[in-house]
Design a protein around this motif. Sequence first.
Motif, mmCIF file in Angstrom:
data_model
loop_
_atom_site.group_PDB
_atom_site.id
_atom_site.type_symbol
_atom_site.label_atom_id
_atom_site.label_comp_id
_atom_site.label_asym_id
_atom_site.label_seq_id
_atom_site.Cartn_x
_atom_site.Cartn_y
_atom_site.Cartn_z
ATOM 1 N N GLN A 1 3.008 6.117 -5.670
ATOM 2 C CA GLN A 1 2.726 6.191 -7.106
ATOM 3 C C GLN A 1 1.544 7.108 -7.379
ATOM 4 O O GLN A 1 1.578 7.921 -8.299
ATOM 5 N N VAL A 2 0.483 6.958 -6.586
ATOM 6 C CA VAL A 2 -0.718 7.785 -6.767
ATOM 7 C C VAL A 2 -0.365 9.252 -6.586
ATOM 8 O O VAL A 2 -0.739 10.098 -7.403
ATOM 9 N N ILE A 3 0.371 9.564 -5.541
ATOM 10 C CA ILE A 3 0.758 10.958 -5.274
ATOM 11 C C ILE A 3 1.612 11.496 -6.421
ATOM 12 O O ILE A 3 1.414 12.612 -6.891
ATOM 13 N N ARG A 4 2.532 10.691 -6.897
ATOM 14 C CA ARG A 4 3.423 11.115 -7.982
ATOM 15 C C ARG A 4 2.658 11.301 -9.303
ATOM 16 O O ARG A 4 2.934 12.220 -10.055
ATOM 17 N N GLU A 5 1.696 10.430 -9.574
ATOM 18 C CA GLU A 5 1.015 10.453 -10.866
ATOM 19 C C GLU A 5 -0.245 11.312 -10.895
ATOM 20 O O GLU A 5 -0.784 11.569 -11.968
ATOM 21 N N TYR A 6 -0.700 11.758 -9.739
ATOM 22 C CA TYR A 6 -1.926 12.555 -9.694
ATOM 23 C C TYR A 6 -1.702 13.892 -10.388
ATOM 24 O O TYR A 6 -0.742 14.606 -10.112
ATOM 25 N N ASP A 7 -2.607 14.220 -11.322
ATOM 26 C CA ASP A 7 -2.462 15.463 -12.079
ATOM 27 C C ASP A 7 -3.630 16.430 -11.866
ATOM 28 O O ASP A 7 -3.788 17.391 -12.602
ATOM 29 N N GLY A 8 -4.446 16.149 -10.872
ATOM 30 C CA GLY A 8 -5.571 17.028 -10.583
ATOM 31 C C GLY A 8 -6.890 16.527 -11.125
ATOM 32 O O GLY A 8 -7.940 17.008 -10.729
ATOM 33 N N ASN B 1 -8.731 9.694 -0.815
ATOM 34 C CA ASN B 1 -8.240 9.773 0.568
ATOM 35 C C ASN B 1 -6.727 9.930 0.597
ATOM 36 O O ASN B 1 -6.194 10.695 1.417
ATOM 37 N N ILE B 2 -6.026 9.243 -0.268
ATOM 38 C CA ILE B 2 -4.570 9.353 -0.340
ATOM 39 C C ILE B 2 -4.179 10.767 -0.756
ATOM 40 O O ILE B 2 -3.319 11.400 -0.144
ATOM 41 N N ILE B 3 -4.831 11.270 -1.780
ATOM 42 C CA ILE B 3 -4.518 12.611 -2.295
ATOM 43 C C ILE B 3 -4.848 13.669 -1.246
ATOM 44 O O ILE B 3 -4.049 14.575 -0.994
ATOM 45 N N ASN B 4 -6.018 13.553 -0.609
ATOM 46 C CA ASN B 4 -6.411 14.524 0.414
ATOM 47 C C ASN B 4 -5.477 14.461 1.624
ATOM 48 O O ASN B 4 -5.154 15.493 2.210
ATOM 49 N N GLY B 5 -5.045 13.275 1.997
ATOM 50 C CA GLY B 5 -4.092 13.132 3.095
ATOM 51 C C GLY B 5 -2.778 13.800 2.776
ATOM 52 O O GLY B 5 -2.161 14.457 3.622
ATOM 53 N N GLU B 6 -2.324 13.684 1.538
ATOM 54 C CA GLU B 6 -1.072 14.320 1.100
ATOM 55 C C GLU B 6 -1.231 15.843 1.136
ATOM 56 O O GLU B 6 -0.316 16.553 1.583
ATOM 57 N N LYS B 7 -2.390 16.330 0.712
ATOM 58 C CA LYS B 7 -2.618 17.785 0.727
ATOM 59 C C LYS B 7 -2.605 18.313 2.155
ATOM 60 O O LYS B 7 -2.039 19.371 2.426
ATOM 61 N N ARG B 8 -3.218 17.540 3.087
ATOM 62 C CA ARG B 8 -3.235 17.959 4.508
ATOM 63 C C ARG B 8 -1.814 17.993 5.073
ATOM 64 O O ARG B 8 -1.468 18.889 5.843
ATOM 65 N N SER C 1 0.831 -1.210 0.000
ATOM 66 C CA SER C 1 0.000 0.000 0.000
ATOM 67 C C SER C 1 0.862 1.255 0.000
ATOM 68 O O SER C 1 0.512 2.251 -0.629
ATOM 69 N N ASP C 2 1.986 1.213 0.705
ATOM 70 C CA ASP C 2 2.880 2.378 0.745
ATOM 71 C C ASP C 2 3.408 2.709 -0.655
ATOM 72 O O ASP C 2 3.474 3.876 -1.039
ATOM 73 N N PHE C 3 3.804 1.688 -1.397
ATOM 74 C CA PHE C 3 4.295 1.906 -2.756
ATOM 75 C C PHE C 3 3.196 2.505 -3.632
ATOM 76 O O PHE C 3 3.437 3.467 -4.369
ATOM 77 N N ILE C 4 1.982 1.966 -3.523
ATOM 78 C CA ILE C 4 0.862 2.473 -4.329
ATOM 79 C C ILE C 4 0.561 3.916 -3.946
ATOM 80 O O ILE C 4 0.312 4.752 -4.820
ATOM 81 N N ARG C 5 0.600 4.237 -2.661
ATOM 82 C CA ARG C 5 0.382 5.624 -2.220
ATOM 83 C C ARG C 5 1.372 6.559 -2.908
ATOM 84 O O ARG C 5 0.993 7.609 -3.417
ATOM 85 N N LYS D 1 -6.060 1.806 -12.654
ATOM 86 C CA LYS D 1 -4.695 1.324 -12.905
ATOM 87 C C LYS D 1 -4.175 0.472 -11.754
ATOM 88 O O LYS D 1 -3.545 -0.569 -11.979
ATOM 89 N N TYR D 2 -4.421 0.906 -10.526
ATOM 90 C CA TYR D 2 -3.844 0.224 -9.377
ATOM 91 C C TYR D 2 -4.815 -0.704 -8.652
ATOM 92 O O TYR D 2 -4.450 -1.364 -7.682
#
Length: 97
Positions: free
Chosen positions: A61-68, A87-94, A55-59, A77-78
């Motif tokens: 990847q998601v953060i790196r590949e997210y374009d908005g 939730n991953i994206i929002n957690g990264e933004k927080r 899950s950490d690796f996927i997180r 994809k995953y």
Amino acid sequence: MKEVFTEMDPKDIECEYLNGVYAEIANLLGVEAALTMHTAFRGQQLNFPVNFFTSDFIREQVIREYDGGNVKQLATKYGYSEKWVRNIINGEKREKR
């Protein structure tokens, strides 16, 4: 425990000679792979997780590949839900705040 004879040349072993899962492995990956698995895991019960990556690796990847705007594509994809990706994206933004 029964002695196992593995001194045979793998070229002389046919998949149909093998027992259960070893025959399946040999059909997919070859007799040598089945022999290796037998040697390493003989008698053990194995469980292969549904997800190949952590899950950490996927997180990451998601953060790196997210374009908005590609939540749906990343979820597909995953193999995770759109909610999980959001939730991953929002957690990264927080965390960045």
